[in-house]
Design a protein around this motif. Structure first.
Motif, PDB file in Angstrom:
ATOM      1  N   LYS A 232      40.047  49.758  45.251  1.00 45.01           N
ATOM      2  CA  LYS A 232      40.347  50.860  44.331  1.00 45.01           C
ATOM      3  C   LYS A 232      41.138  50.411  43.114  1.00 45.01           C
ATOM      4  CE  LYS A 232      40.304  54.292  48.038  1.00 45.01           C
ATOM      5  NZ  LYS A 232      41.040  55.360  48.751  1.00 45.01           N
ATOM      6  N   THR A 233      41.678  49.193  43.183  1.00 45.82           N
ATOM      7  CA  THR A 233      42.404  48.663  42.027  1.00 45.82           C
ATOM      8  C   THR A 233      41.753  47.371  41.541  1.00 45.82           C
ATOM      9  OG1 THR A 233      43.936  47.493  43.516  1.00 45.82           O
ATOM     10  CG2 THR A 233      44.576  49.699  42.756  1.00 45.82           C
ATOM     11  N   THR A 234      40.457  47.242  41.785  1.00 48.74           N
ATOM     12  CA  THR A 234      39.744  46.037  41.361  1.00 48.74           C
ATOM     13  C   THR A 234      39.825  45.893  39.851  1.00 48.74           C
ATOM     14  OG1 THR A 234      38.206  46.227  43.192  1.00 48.74           O
ATOM     15  CG2 THR A 234      37.526  44.863  41.343  1.00 48.74           C
ATOM     16  N   PRO A 235      40.257  44.728  39.335  1.00 48.05           N
ATOM     17  CA  PRO A 235      40.282  44.553  37.878  1.00 48.05           C
ATOM     18  C   PRO A 235      38.873  44.710  37.310  1.00 48.05           C
ATOM     19  CG  PRO A 235      41.509  42.800  38.982  1.00 48.05           C
ATOM     20  CD  PRO A 235      40.772  43.556  40.043  1.00 48.05           C
ATOM     21  N   PHE A 468      27.146  43.101  35.010  1.00 45.23           N
ATOM     22  CA  PHE A 468      25.880  42.505  35.414  1.00 45.23           C
ATOM     23  C   PHE A 468      25.037  42.139  34.194  1.00 45.23           C
ATOM     24  CE2 PHE A 468      21.352  43.259  36.425  1.00 45.23           C
ATOM     25  CZ  PHE A 468      21.173  42.271  37.366  1.00 45.23           C
ATOM     26  N   TYR A 469      24.949  43.030  33.217  1.00 46.72           N
ATOM     27  CA  TYR A 469      24.190  42.729  32.006  1.00 46.72           C
ATOM     28  C   TYR A 469      24.789  41.550  31.254  1.00 46.72           C
ATOM     29  CZ  TYR A 469      21.284  46.929  32.273  1.00 46.72           C
ATOM     30  OH  TYR A 469      20.371  47.876  32.655  1.00 46.72           O
ATOM     31  N   ARG A 470      26.097  41.448  31.272  1.00 45.69           N
ATOM     32  CA  ARG A 470      26.758  40.385  30.515  1.00 45.69           C
ATOM     33  C   ARG A 470      26.660  39.027  31.194  1.00 45.69           C
ATOM     34  NH1 ARG A 470      33.178  40.123  29.986  1.00 45.69           N
ATOM     35  NH2 ARG A 470      32.787  39.322  32.080  1.00 45.69           N
ATOM     36  N   ASP A 471      26.908  39.007  32.511  1.00 48.61           N
ATOM     37  CA  ASP A 471      27.019  37.724  33.218  1.00 48.61           C
ATOM     38  C   ASP A 471      25.895  37.468  34.216  1.00 48.61           C
ATOM     39  OD1 ASP A 471      29.440  37.381  31.883  1.00 48.61           O
ATOM     40  OD2 ASP A 471      30.550  38.429  33.460  1.00 48.61           O
ATOM     41  N   GLN A 472      25.046  38.489  34.480  1.00 44.20           N
ATOM     42  CA  GLN A 472      23.980  38.362  35.457  1.00 44.20           C
ATOM     43  C   GLN A 472      24.494  38.020  36.853  1.00 44.20           C
ATOM     44  OE1 GLN A 472      20.392  38.946  35.128  1.00 44.20           O
ATOM     45  NE2 GLN A 472      21.507  40.125  33.619  1.00 44.20           N
ATOM     46  N   LYS A 473      25.651  38.572  37.197  1.00 45.73           N
ATOM     47  CA  LYS A 473      26.161  38.398  38.554  1.00 45.73           C
ATOM     48  C   LYS A 473      27.025  39.604  38.900  1.00 45.73           C
ATOM     49  CE  LYS A 473      30.033  35.516  36.998  1.00 45.73           C
ATOM     50  NZ  LYS A 473      30.691  34.199  37.141  1.00 45.73           N
ATOM     51  N   ILE A 474      27.116  39.862  40.189  1.00 43.77           N
ATOM     52  CA  ILE A 474      27.867  41.010  40.694  1.00 43.77           C
ATOM     53  C   ILE A 474      28.916  40.511  41.678  1.00 43.77           C
ATOM     54  CG2 ILE A 474      27.721  43.029  42.187  1.00 43.77           C
ATOM     55  CD1 ILE A 474      26.788  43.750  39.535  1.00 43.77           C
ATOM     56  N   THR A 475      30.145  40.987  41.528  1.00 41.07           N
ATOM     57  CA  THR A 475      31.206  40.675  42.484  1.00 41.07           C
ATOM     58  C   THR A 475      31.914  41.987  42.836  1.00 41.07           C
ATOM     59  OG1 THR A 475      32.754  40.230  40.664  1.00 41.07           O
ATOM     60  CG2 THR A 475      31.575  38.345  41.601  1.00 41.07           C
ATOM     61  N   LEU A 476      32.355  42.053  44.081  1.00 40.02           N
ATOM     62  CA  LEU A 476      33.121  43.215  44.536  1.00 40.02           C
ATOM     63  C   LEU A 476      34.435  42.733  45.143  1.00 40.02           C
ATOM     64  CD1 LEU A 476      30.442  45.495  46.225  1.00 40.02           C
ATOM     65  CD2 LEU A 476      31.479  45.757  43.980  1.00 40.02           C
TER      66      LEU A 476
END
Length: 476
Positions: A232-235, A468-476
């Motif tokens: 909930k506080t993910t940068p 995702f559009y900028r870096d083509q990767k997803i992190t959670l």
């Protein structure tokens, strides 16, 4: 008995290990990369493109073919050893070896190789896109599971609160402090809260099933998500620093679909050059070896055999006839051996062939026109995808900005609703508020809490889409 107890302990241990087995976002992505059906299809498409490229490369090599035939001829047929018609039955066989090589064809083969190489590169980019899209879909489904679980917690808290209030109201009714209608109102509210909780739990189950479908995971396997630390506080990215044009420029250089479009355009240009080569002459070298055998072939062996004299004429001399004779010789014959026939009938050929296309139903010209259309079509596809990408980025930026504002508004609403509910609880407990007003305040708080959680995860998803559009990767 000991064996049974040991088995039971092992079962309990394995059950606890399975129950404690949690699925992190990274584990979901790794599992999907290996088991997702769409990814497997993309891998097959990549392998197919690689095979086409390898085949085009091997087409530069000379051709080499061997052949053999065997059979019986009946009736009047050509004798393969004498090339004359014989009315007989014969057994024949033959062996052949032929080779050929393209000497010059205006680089048709080379352009086909380059075209298939670009298509192979495009398939690699499309596989990368499929993996990225799969990661994005998993992130969306994973966040939906977390949201559903949060809504379940809110529902459980609401049911517990309504239950507590109902028990307290029952005591007040029994003491005669409040009317029985208050108890009936709270019982109805508890029923509504319980129904809402059932709906939330069902949505949580559906969210898990959705993710399992993406992972191609057996629906019977237990699944418990591992909540990322401080989710909930993910940068997150600062909306003010993620200008859509900047994100679009980064996406153009990073997105696999854009790279695949460029590769497809270059492939179509190479195929156009290969099609044009069909309109010009081509030169080819060829050679062949062959031999044959026939069961009717005969050969002479040994010395001639004297068979006496044959009368060839009669001469009258002085009224007397005299015969004219010549010696007669015979020859011993036998069937020509297989090895001898193979050697005697051995033939060779080498030559050049020039093919000059003059008129073939405009097939070559049509091939060129089709290749030109394919170039234009792929260029338009590239332009359409580029335009769609720009639209998607700007839309994602606008949605993220709106989601942030909605989250801030939901926070304010939740704080105000909590404050109002706290005051309402105090007033209700001392009989200064009726049950309908209290339930309304409680319902408003519950809705505000759900709206806040929904707005939070919606904002996280929208900002992750920009990332995702900028870096083509997803992190959670």
């Amino acid at each position: 008995m000991k064996a049974a107890m040991l088995s039971a302990l092992l079962f309990v241990g394995s059950f606890r290990a399975q129950a404690q087995d949690k699925w992190s976002f990274e584990r979901c992505v790794a599992f999907a990369l290996e088991h997702n059906l769409t990814i497997k299809q993309s891998v097959l498409q990549k392998r197919l493109a690689e095979l086409v490229y390898q085949q085009n490369q091997l087409s530069q090599l000379p051709t080499l073919n061997a052949g053999a035939d065997i059979g019986y001829n009946f009736g009047r047929s050509i004798n393969p050893t004498t090339n004359s018609f014989d009315n007989t039955t014969l057994f024949s066989s033959g062996l052949s070896l032929s080779a050929g090589a393209n000497l010059f064809n205006f680089f048709r083969v080379q352009n086909n190789i380059k075209g298939s190489r670009y298509e192979m590169e495009a398939s690699n980019f499309l596989l990368e896109r499929a993996r990225n899209d799969m990661s994005f879909n998993i992130a969306n489904a994973f966040l939906q599971i977390l949201l559903a679980n949060e809504q379940v917690k809110i529902g459980e808290s609401q049911v517990a609160l309504s239950t507590s209030q109902l028990e307290n109201t029952k005591k007040l009714v029994a003491a005669g402090s409040v009317p029985e209608s208050n108890q009936a109102d709270l019982e109805a509210q508890l029923a509504r809260d319980s129904s809402t909780l059932v709906t939330a739990r069902n949505q949580a189950v559906i969210s898990v099933l959705t993710l399992k479908a993406i992972l191609n995971l057996d629906f019977n396997i237990p699944f418990e998500p591992e909540v990322p630390a401080n989710i909930k506080t993910t940068p997150v990215l600062d909306i003010a620093q993620t200008a859509p044009e900047m994100v679009f420029s980064a996406a153009l250089s990073n997105q696999p679909q854009t790279k695949a479009d460029r590769a497809n355009v270059m492939a179509s240009e190479r195929y156009l050059a290969a099609a044009r080569a069909l309109q010009y002459p081509s030169l080819r070298a060829a050679g062949s070896l062959g031999t044959n055998y026939a069961s009717t072939s005969q050969e002479v062996f040994g010395a001639p055999v004297f068979n006496g004299f044959d009368t060839i004429a009669a001469v009258n001399v002085g009224g007397s006839e005299y015969g004219v004779y010549q010696p007669s010789y015979g020859f011993n014959t036998r069937k020509t051996p297989f090895g001898t026939q193979i050697g005697n009938n051995f033939r060779q050929y080498i030559g050049l062939s020039l093919n000059i296309p003059i008129l073939n139903g405009w097939a070559n010209r049509s091939a060129v026109l089709r290749a030109k259309i394919d170039v234009e079509n792929r260029e338009l596809t590239q332009a359409v995808n580029r335009q769609q990408l720009r639209q998607d980025v700007y839309t994602a930026h606008a949605n993220a900005a709106a989601a942030l504002q909605k989250f801030h508004a939901a926070e304010s609403t939740e704080r105000a609703s909590q404050k109002a509910f706290d005051f309402a609880t105090k007033r209700y407990n001392v009989g200064l508020m009726n049950s309908v007003e209290y339930i309304t305040t409680q319902t408003n708080l519950n809705k505000a809490q759900i709206d806040k959680v929904s707005a939070l995860y919606d904002y996280i998803f929208k900002i992750k889409l920009l990332e995702f559009y900028r870096d083509q990767k997803i992190t959670l």
